[in-house]
Design an enzyme around this catalytic site. Sequence first.
Site, mmCIF file in Angstrom:
data_model
loop_
_atom_site.group_PDB
_atom_site.id
_atom_site.type_symbol
_atom_site.label_atom_id
_atom_site.label_comp_id
_atom_site.label_asym_id
_atom_site.label_seq_id
_atom_site.Cartn_x
_atom_site.Cartn_y
_atom_site.Cartn_z
ATOM 1 N N LYS A 149 -7.606 -21.428 2.087
ATOM 2 C CA LYS A 149 -7.286 -21.057 0.695
ATOM 3 C C LYS A 149 -8.440 -20.261 0.084
ATOM 4 O O LYS A 149 -9.582 -20.709 0.104
ATOM 5 C CB LYS A 149 -7.032 -22.317 -0.135
ATOM 6 C CG LYS A 149 -6.961 -22.082 -1.645
ATOM 7 C CD LYS A 149 -6.737 -23.379 -2.443
ATOM 8 C CE LYS A 149 -6.804 -23.135 -3.950
ATOM 9 N NZ LYS A 149 -6.622 -24.372 -4.746
ATOM 10 N N ASP A 190 -9.882 -19.777 -10.175
ATOM 11 C CA ASP A 190 -8.690 -20.542 -10.557
ATOM 12 C C ASP A 190 -8.815 -21.006 -12.003
ATOM 13 O O ASP A 190 -9.435 -22.019 -12.297
ATOM 14 C CB ASP A 190 -8.532 -21.759 -9.616
ATOM 15 C CG ASP A 190 -7.265 -22.561 -9.932
ATOM 16 O OD1 ASP A 190 -6.429 -22.067 -10.730
ATOM 17 O OD2 ASP A 190 -7.120 -23.671 -9.375
ATOM 18 N N LYS A 212 -6.553 -24.447 -17.333
ATOM 19 C CA LYS A 212 -7.466 -25.588 -17.175
ATOM 20 C C LYS A 212 -8.306 -25.753 -18.440
ATOM 21 O O LYS A 212 -8.553 -24.775 -19.147
ATOM 22 C CB LYS A 212 -8.426 -25.318 -15.997
ATOM 23 C CG LYS A 212 -7.838 -25.456 -14.626
ATOM 24 C CD LYS A 212 -8.917 -25.238 -13.556
ATOM 25 C CE LYS A 212 -8.343 -25.338 -12.150
ATOM 26 N NZ LYS A 212 -7.828 -26.669 -11.802
ATOM 27 N N ASP A 249 -13.139 -22.047 -5.600
ATOM 28 C CA ASP A 249 -11.789 -22.294 -5.103
ATOM 29 C C ASP A 249 -11.434 -21.370 -3.931
ATOM 30 O O ASP A 249 -10.343 -21.436 -3.387
ATOM 31 C CB ASP A 249 -10.782 -22.123 -6.257
ATOM 32 C CG ASP A 249 -9.590 -23.049 -6.127
ATOM 33 O OD1 ASP A 249 -9.687 -24.050 -5.384
ATOM 34 O OD2 ASP A 249 -8.544 -22.766 -6.750
ATOM 35 N N ASP A 256 -1.120 -24.339 -12.180
ATOM 36 C CA ASP A 256 -2.430 -24.707 -11.631
ATOM 37 C C ASP A 256 -2.299 -25.304 -10.225
ATOM 38 O O ASP A 256 -3.296 -25.467 -9.525
ATOM 39 C CB ASP A 256 -3.120 -25.696 -12.580
ATOM 40 C CG ASP A 256 -4.617 -25.808 -12.334
ATOM 41 O OD1 ASP A 256 -5.153 -24.967 -11.582
ATOM 42 O OD2 ASP A 256 -5.235 -26.727 -12.884
ATOM 43 N N GLU A 284 -1.494 -23.917 -7.564
ATOM 44 C CA GLU A 284 -1.258 -22.603 -6.945
ATOM 45 C C GLU A 284 -1.636 -22.571 -5.465
ATOM 46 O O GLU A 284 -1.070 -21.797 -4.692
ATOM 47 C CB GLU A 284 -2.046 -21.523 -7.707
ATOM 48 C CG GLU A 284 -3.531 -21.350 -7.319
ATOM 49 C CD GLU A 284 -4.408 -22.564 -7.596
ATOM 50 O OE1 GLU A 284 -3.991 -23.434 -8.373
ATOM 51 O OE2 GLU A 284 -5.499 -22.666 -7.004
ATOM 52 N N ARG A 320 -1.190 -24.601 -2.940
ATOM 53 C CA ARG A 320 -0.135 -24.942 -1.966
ATOM 54 C C ARG A 320 0.853 -23.794 -1.774
ATOM 55 O O ARG A 320 1.433 -23.637 -0.708
ATOM 56 C CB ARG A 320 0.562 -26.238 -2.397
ATOM 57 C CG ARG A 320 1.257 -26.157 -3.730
ATOM 58 C CD ARG A 320 1.531 -27.528 -4.344
ATOM 59 N NE ARG A 320 0.327 -28.158 -4.881
ATOM 60 C CZ ARG A 320 0.269 -29.406 -5.363
ATOM 61 N NH1 ARG A 320 1.354 -30.157 -5.388
ATOM 62 N NH2 ARG A 320 -0.856 -29.889 -5.824
HETATM 63 N N1 BES Z 1 -8.377 -25.746 -7.227
HETATM 64 C C1 BES Z 1 -7.758 -26.846 -7.850
HETATM 65 C C2 BES Z 1 -8.211 -28.201 -7.299
HETATM 66 C C3 BES Z 1 -9.610 -28.600 -7.636
HETATM 67 C C4 BES Z 1 -9.935 -29.077 -8.886
HETATM 68 C C5 BES Z 1 -10.584 -28.570 -6.660
HETATM 69 C C6 BES Z 1 -11.232 -29.481 -9.161
HETATM 70 C C7 BES Z 1 -11.869 -28.980 -6.930
HETATM 71 C C8 BES Z 1 -12.198 -29.433 -8.185
HETATM 72 C C9 BES Z 1 -6.254 -26.763 -7.662
HETATM 73 O O1 BES Z 1 -5.722 -25.493 -7.655
HETATM 74 C C10 BES Z 1 -5.627 -27.489 -8.788
HETATM 75 O O2 BES Z 1 -5.804 -27.072 -9.892
HETATM 76 N N2 BES Z 1 -4.897 -28.557 -8.504
HETATM 77 C C11 BES Z 1 -4.301 -29.350 -9.517
HETATM 78 C C12 BES Z 1 -2.928 -29.770 -9.019
HETATM 79 C C13 BES Z 1 -2.080 -30.436 -10.071
HETATM 80 C C14 BES Z 1 -1.739 -29.459 -11.157
HETATM 81 C C15 BES Z 1 -0.830 -30.954 -9.413
HETATM 82 C C16 BES Z 1 -5.180 -30.568 -9.763
HETATM 83 O O3 BES Z 1 -5.771 -31.091 -8.819
HETATM 84 O O4 BES Z 1 -5.309 -30.951 -10.923
HETATM 85 ZN ZN ZN Z 2 -6.964 -24.005 -7.028
HETATM 86 MG MG MG Z 3 -5.246 -24.770 -9.547
#
Ligand code: BES
Ligand code: ZN
Ligand code: MG
Length: 486
Positions: free
Chosen positions: A251, A256, A263, A274, A333, A335, A337
């Site tokens: 990825k 992000d 966020k 990210d 967010d 994204e 996957r």
């Molecule tokens: N890149 C983030 C995950 C992340 C967050 C990695 C903080 C490291 C530190 C990912 O794209 C994300 O935002 N995931 C969301 C998914 C949720 C919306 C289902 C998350 O983990 O909050």
């Molecule tokens: Zn992300």
């Molecule tokens: Mg995200």
Amino acid sequence: MKIKTESSARKTQLLCGFIVEKYDKILGIGKIDSKTDLVISQAIKDNEGKLGRINVIPTPSKSTQRILLAGLGSKESITNDTIRFVSGKIAQKAKELKLKEFTIISPPNFVSDPVSSVTQIVEGCKMSLYKFDKFKSEKDQDSPDLTIVISKSKKILSAIKNAEITADGTIFTKSIANLPPNECTPSTLANFAKTISNSKMKCTIFSKSELKKRGFGGISAVGQGSKNEPKLIVLDYKNARNEKPIVLVGKAVTFDTGGISLKPGDKMDEMKFDKCGGCTVLGIMKAISELKLPINLVGIIPSVENMPGGESYRPGDIIKLYNGKTVEILNTDAEGRLILADALAYGEKHYSPKAIIDFATLTGACIVALGTNVAAIISNNENLTKKITNSSKRTTEEVWELPLNQDYMDMIKSDVADMKNVGIGRAAGTITAAAFLKNAVEKTPWAHVDIAGVAWTQTATKEKPYNPKGATGFGVRLILDYLQNL
Ligand code: BES
Ligand code: ZN
Ligand code: MG
């Protein structure tokens, strides 16, 4: 930093030896002269062999300006990581003293086997001397050169060469992953991929319009909100005849923001990391082609910037992935996957690989579950998990397996499309993300490594000299070990 070996210590600015608890000598250093020996024996008492403790003593000797004692802890507790960790401390000390070179006496066999000793010494020293100073006006001085005292053999020399390439691969990954989002867009990553391509490693870049035309609905949707256009980067390394390849997917969201599901501002800057999964794949590909490993290996890096704006994808949208499955977007967010599912399906369809392994900073939930020192591994194949876990033990890039059964798969069912891109509330966030990915792989052994907690140093990260602040390059040493032990 140049590295060489000698069978006995020569003239040096800093002669470094290890000591182990309850052994009252520096491993590998014999008697010098009566005055120096006296000072050393006192320093050994001060050091006690305590793990990570370092004593530097000036000596009256002409050939050795200083002697350094480095504690390894008790003999029973010594692991690969002990030697890597302590070597890193030594190297940082040598740099702090502004030396041009230093010498480390490799520990004797009863402490660690010689091949693994030199591997950890080289990795520990090189990785600990890396510093991200590209944007600092004042640069650090050059890293001091290293001499390792050990009896030379073909095996030892090739282990050293190997460890140098491995450390360089990790540093390559860190140095790209640390770049700020204004200096590293999907096209920047594509250019890095081109720079490491060669006659055995072909590089193909799919542009925004090609992605759209070929049906990469996930990458296209996430990427459409940014003026920095999405790219799909493919590195195809071929160094074995008709063997099916292994596919690595990473990825690479260069920033992000969360998109329309924006966020919160706190620590949003960290979302420059990210892209770490993709950077890990770049580092592995670079190292493999330098190691000239006789395998076939494909690196696939979907890269986008996730931005809010007038052209962004939105919650409520329904998109179609590369494999034809439809997805109801409930949170922009989630994204990672989406872009990974496209890349996984592409990898399986075009390469019929032996195995697929993906790396992604995929879920914040992974940090809640496992913290910042262990990555999550989720897989559809026990044998693959076992092999990666074995490599994890050798490299101390730790992974822990999480389950993925049908109940989790059911949690991402949508009322209006084949799947939705979130689970149910916050329950098992790391697993429901993996459940989504599993839908993109039909029959290939696959392992997903969530590196959200370990890809860069965070507040709860255990301090290690070889992981200075910023990106860690997690996964490079792990997968290089896995590939070399197939
Ligand atoms: N890149 C983030 C995950 C992340 C967050 C990695 C903080 C490291 C530190 C990912 O794209 C994300 O935002 N995931 C969301 C998914 C949720 C919306 C289902 C998350 O983990 O909050
Ligand atoms: Zn992300
Ligand atoms: Mg995200």
